[in-house]
Design an enzyme around this catalytic site. Sequence first.
Site, PDB file in Angstrom:
ATOM      1  N   ARG A   1       0.835  -1.195   0.000  1.00 14.03           N
ATOM      2  CA  ARG A   1       0.000   0.000   0.000  1.00 14.03           C
ATOM      3  C   ARG A   1       0.873   1.250   0.000  1.00 14.03           C
ATOM      4  O   ARG A   1       1.908   1.299   0.673  1.00 14.03           O
ATOM      5  CB  ARG A   1      -0.874  -0.011   1.264  1.00 14.03           C
TER       6      ARG A   1
ATOM      7  N   THR B   1      -9.151   0.445 -10.311  1.00 13.20           N
ATOM      8  CA  THR B   1      -8.155  -0.556  -9.934  1.00 13.20           C
ATOM      9  C   THR B   1      -8.139  -1.728 -10.887  1.00 13.20           C
ATOM     10  O   THR B   1      -8.837  -1.700 -11.875  1.00 13.20           O
ATOM     11  CB  THR B   1      -8.474  -0.927  -8.470  1.00 13.20           C
TER      12      THR B   1
ATOM     13  N   THR C   1      -3.540  -0.995  -7.935  1.00 11.63           N
ATOM     14  CA  THR C   1      -4.335   0.225  -8.135  1.00 11.63           C
ATOM     15  C   THR C   1      -3.501   1.495  -8.248  1.00 11.63           C
ATOM     16  O   THR C   1      -2.427   1.593  -7.645  1.00 11.63           O
ATOM     17  CB  THR C   1      -5.305   0.383  -6.942  1.00 11.63           C
TER      18      THR C   1
ATOM     19  N   ASN D   1      -5.710   4.081  -7.881  1.00 15.80           N
ATOM     20  CA  ASN D   1      -6.905   4.655  -7.270  1.00 15.80           C
ATOM     21  C   ASN D   1      -7.899   5.116  -8.319  1.00 15.80           C
ATOM     22  O   ASN D   1      -8.570   4.286  -8.906  1.00 15.80           O
ATOM     23  CB  ASN D   1      -6.582   5.747  -6.252  1.00 15.80           C
TER      24      ASN D   1
ATOM     25  N   GLN E   1      -3.751   7.797  -4.395  1.00 16.73           N
ATOM     26  CA  GLN E   1      -4.245   6.868  -3.365  1.00 16.73           C
ATOM     27  C   GLN E   1      -4.523   7.530  -2.020  1.00 16.73           C
ATOM     28  O   GLN E   1      -5.328   7.032  -1.229  1.00 16.73           O
ATOM     29  CB  GLN E   1      -3.218   5.753  -3.150  1.00 16.73           C
TER      30      GLN E   1
ATOM     31  N   ASP F   1      -7.914   7.861  -0.429  1.00 20.08           N
ATOM     32  CA  ASP F   1      -8.607   6.818   0.337  1.00 20.08           C
ATOM     33  C   ASP F   1      -8.575   7.112   1.838  1.00 20.08           C
ATOM     34  O   ASP F   1      -9.193   6.394   2.626  1.00 20.08           O
ATOM     35  CB  ASP F   1      -7.999   5.446   0.056  1.00 20.08           C
TER      36      ASP F   1
ATOM     37  N   SER G   1     -10.249  -0.940   0.212  1.00 15.59           N
ATOM     38  CA  SER G   1     -11.328  -1.935   0.172  1.00 15.59           C
ATOM     39  C   SER G   1     -10.915  -3.148  -0.653  1.00 15.59           C
ATOM     40  O   SER G   1     -11.739  -4.036  -0.912  1.00 15.59           O
ATOM     41  CB  SER G   1     -12.581  -1.330  -0.456  1.00 15.59           C
TER      42      SER G   1
ATOM     43  N   GLY H   1     -12.814  -1.833  -8.123  1.00 20.53           N
ATOM     44  CA  GLY H   1     -14.123  -1.219  -7.899  1.00 20.53           C
ATOM     45  C   GLY H   1     -14.214  -0.333  -6.672  1.00 20.53           C
ATOM     46  O   GLY H   1     -15.322  -0.024  -6.222  1.00 20.53           O
ATOM     47  N   GLY H   2     -13.074   0.082  -6.089  1.00 23.85           N
ATOM     48  CA  GLY H   2     -13.125   0.997  -4.945  1.00 23.85           C
ATOM     49  C   GLY H   2     -13.880   0.370  -3.780  1.00 23.85           C
ATOM     50  O   GLY H   2     -13.796  -0.832  -3.530  1.00 23.85           O
TER      51      GLY H   2
END
Length: 648
Positions: free
Chosen positions: A147, A450, A468, A470, A487, A490, A516, A542-543
């Site tokens: 991440r 993503t 991703t 984002n 990102q 988020d 997510s 898909g967030g």
Amino acid sequence: MTRIRHVHTGATAVLVLIGSLLTACSSSPGTSAAGAGSCAEAPNGTHIAADAPTATGDIATNPEIGTGYRTGMSPVRTRTYMVSAANPIATQAACRVLASGGTAADALVAAQMVLGLVEPQATGIGGGAFLMYYNAATKSVDAYDGREIAPASATENYLRWTSDADHTPPQPSTTASGRSIGVPGVLRMLRMAHDDHGKQSWRDLFTPAIDLADHGFPISPRMAAEIAASAKDLARDDNARAYFLKPDGSPKPEGYTITDPAMAKTLSAIASDGPDAFYTGAIAKDIVDTTGATSAGRTPGQITLADLAGYRAEKRTAICTDYRTHILCGMPGPSSGGMTVAATMGILENFDLASLAPDHPDRDGGVPKAQAVHLISEAERLAYADRDKYVADPDFVPLPGNSPDTLLNKPYLKQRAALINPAHTMGSAQPGDFGPVPLGTGPQQPEHGTSHISVVDEYGNAAAMTTTVNAAFGSFHVVDGFVLNNQLEDFSSIPTGADGAPLANRVQGGKRPRSSMSPTLVFDRDPDGSRGRLAYVTGSPGGSVIIQFVVKTLVGLLDWGLNPQQAVSAPDFGAANTPVTGIGGEHPDIKATDNGEHDPLVRQLRAMGHQVSVVQQSSGLSALKREPGGWIGGADPRREGAVMGDTR
Ligand code: GLY
């Protein structure tokens, strides 16, 4: 509905090109009716424009624009290895790695590098990823965290104010400013996974992408649609403008051959010298300078060379929970995906979903029963309520009781299930009460697009990786041939809830924004309750809706006996913790005209109090399932993905 064109027109041309770029595939020709020969794709389905409202301008619920639906897809069957990625060129590159004896980790590296070229709206080395990996030899499950992180200097108001003295919002928007850019993580994570599980040389795995960047590839229909939708934002950045737009400023169209020499150079450096070539030296300096750009009135971000050099991927403990006869393993924090999928499924375990299977499902999965959609979306509301309050980067905000079990134990989830009224929606759910936890609840930032890759290799290893930048094209900043993520959006841009308590997911320097993303491995549960054979691999872009896409697929596979293609093709449905229940209007069996007024499922849900939205959903699911003789897999008809392997 209007049939507009075959989706694979561009993709077929691309495969001809890539065939000349990649080494010969050793696998034998396949006979499957579905989208694959051996490391090749057969025509499968048509591109349909659904008469449903599109989600442009509604990124909170639909992260990337809808680009239609391929009806009638049939699953792919293989003997020993299989990969599904969001673009056939990337799928083929990964498949050829598998065909030449590579592991799932090797295939991921090849696929990720190619995806950064052919699907830059969704993923690339300027972004982050989460990976669930099964090592068949040791029977172990690893959860890799790649991440992005916030710069060390980021304050809790980093995303909403220019500075603590100047409360002007970042310009021209938080997304398109340098403020949204997090320190990328995918390369360090992939290197860690490759060190642990790779067999082929890191350098060689970059060859397909470097060749593609050098020689060019035709822009796919989906990439063209995304460029057109983002042209104004891309025009602000000199590199983005030159790469994605024509000299007259118009978007480069579908089929246009695009080369990326800057990316070829970047990838060559990383192939030779590893991720250090990215996190230190000239590329790192370029990232710092680009993030800090003020051209076109952009508010600069604050990533430093030290932020980049200090980035570490993490190996975390997977969240594995029982679900009836299976064990689900998902990603822990900073993704909320594993927790929220597990909580939803744990609540649903208290209901007889098998008795609510769709009647006579066809290749497109069939229409779910209203009672099933009601129960599943109510379970999701309850699970999202807890995740909204409690789940964030675990290095900053521990879970209640310092363990996922507090939110996932069976007695607790049974209590949550008892809150569901079988006849009427609860609208919004309250989070569980875990005593004096000093956290507020407040509005959550939208989360965006993503890509997802599912792989099994000939050794029995498996990988589910969701990756991703984002939003589409991330922050619209392009450097050295790749897109920089947005990102950090988020995070919650505001630090406290309405009650004045700090939000778990507020911005803090060095923190990872909550995700997510829900890459998921599913195992059989042996009679003694232990983890048995790997049974399924799945995940989706898909967030914040990813969780709903994955839950829908798991229920389809595990409770309704759908095959993987039916499970991913079936209508997307579900809810976050709001009164709105989504039913994907792009699906050919959902009547989306007049806001769904004529659709029986929509009408029944409205009668139960649901505020139903029939906006098109843009999942990008894949699902692989072990079956006698090998594997069976499906790719989402809503995007350009393909499944390939040693077909039978
Ligand atoms: N940016 C999408 C997610 O992390 O969920």
